[in-house]
Scaffold this active site. Structure first.
Site, PDB file in Angstrom:
ATOM      1  CE  LYS A  54      -3.836  -2.413   2.151  1.00  0.00           C
ATOM      2  NZ  LYS A  54      -4.500  -2.833   3.389  1.00  0.00           N
ATOM      3  CD  GLN A  98      -3.316  -4.411   6.589  1.00  0.00           C
ATOM      4  OE1 GLN A  98      -3.227  -3.463   5.807  1.00  0.00           O
ATOM      5  NE2 GLN A  98      -4.013  -5.487   6.291  1.00  0.00           N
ATOM      6  CG  ASP A 121      -9.570   0.410   5.019  1.00  0.00           C
ATOM      7  OD1 ASP A 121      -9.265   0.061   3.867  1.00  0.00           O
ATOM      8  OD2 ASP A 121      -8.861   0.171   6.022  1.00  0.00           O
TER       9      ASP A 121
END
Ligand code: NAD
Length: 292
Positions: A54, A98, A121
């Site tokens: 990422k 994460q 997200d």
């Protein structure tokens, strides 16, 4: 029936190229790059790989990425403190924590703590609610959950129409199954959500024109689940030992459904790259939306 195996290299590159252009525009206007803060807790090897990918993709596409690494010994309160700090920083546009977090750490509490405008997200209750109330607007201008939004791009690019079709999603998680169902519904499909307690799973799936597998069980979906000519989207990422080597496989048994499905996303090189591309797109959107 010939099965079109839809690799997403080209589509993910196109999505990233568009995000990069926007990131350059943001830099020109605001004199700073859109910035994603990535928080990793612990030493899970797969999480390390995801986080690395990422941040690397951010940097390759005109964004900045800031890495934060905590250990389980730091404690949950430290993570809350860090998220609160990142929420206040004007130079941070997106915050990603994460998963998985250490056992007993309240992941939902963290998802709700991240400011909705920085929730790249799409997990914050406000963004989940917005997706439910006005799915198309969130897909076009908001912060949709990355994986199902990536699937919608795949369907569009693959010429898979949804209006009037029967779409079946296997899996009802908050990050894939449920938002996927909302998005398919917004495309005018008739949507069925299946899960671990669904009876007659195979028969239900065999009625699908579009079948999305988000289960987390290697090669679970065989041709017995697939109507001839259906489009099959494989979201699963499972690690399997084969011939003494670790291999990533999807939830769909590609060999079995080839020749039955008309369209299939492979694993790897299918949904995964699109998830990251949408994350980058969301971060650039967050930057623009916050500064509007
Ligand atoms: P999850 O464990 O939260 O949810 C799995 C879902 O599958 C549950 O709703 C459960 O009811 C259902 N399920 C489990 N066993 C079943 C069975 N026997 N029959 C029918 N349904 C069953 O998982 P998740 O986070 O939604 O992820 C699903 C898969 O997608 C995993 O393999 C994950 O690694 C993968 N994933 C991939 C990406 C990507 O970018 N490609 C992103 C997120 C998740």
């Amino acid at each position: 029936m010939e099965t079109r195996i839809f690799k997403t290299k080209e589509l993910s590159e196109k999505t990233l190229a568009a995000a990069k252009k926007q990131a350059e525009l943001f830099l020109a206007q605001k004199k700073r790059k859109p910035t994603l803060a990535v928080v990793l807790v612990g030493d899970d090897p797969a999480s390390h790989i995801y986080v690395g990918k990422k941040t690397e993709t951010c940097k390759a596409n005109g964004l900045d990425a800031l890495d934060f690494h905590l250990t389980p010994a730091d404690g949950f309160a430290r993570l809350e403190e860090l998220v609160n700090k990142l929420n206040k920083r004007d130079d941070v546009d997106g915050i990603l924590v994460q998963s998985p977090l250490p056992k007993d750490w309240d992941e939902e509490k963290i998802q709700a703590l991240i400011h909705p405008s920085k929730d790249v997200d799409g997990f914050h209750p406000e963004n989940v609610g917005a997706l439910s109330l006005n799915t198309i607007k969130v897909l076009e201008t908001g912060l949709p959950s990355c994986t199902p939004a990536g699937v919608m791009e795949i369907l569009k690019e693959g010429g898979i129409t949804l209006r009037g079709k029967h779409a079946v999603v296997i899996g009802r998680s908050n990050i894939v199954g449920k938002p996927m169902a909302q998005m398919l519904l917004s495309g005018d499909a008739t949507v069925t959500i299946c899960h671990s307690k669904t009876t007659d799973l195979e028969a239900t799936c065999r009625r699908a024109d579009v079948l999305v597998a988000a289960i987390g069980k290697a090669r679970f979906v065989t041709k017995a689940f697939v109507k001839p000519g259906a489009a099959v989207i494989d979201v699963g990422i499972n690690r399997e030992m084969r011939d003494g080597k670790a291999k990533v496989v999807g939830d769909v048994d590609q060999e079995s459904v080839t020749g039955v499905a008309s369209f299939l996303t492979p694993v790897p090189n299918g949904v995964g790259p699109m998830t990251i591309a949408i994350l980058i797109r969301n971060t650039v959107r967050a930057a623009f939306n916050r500064s509007a």
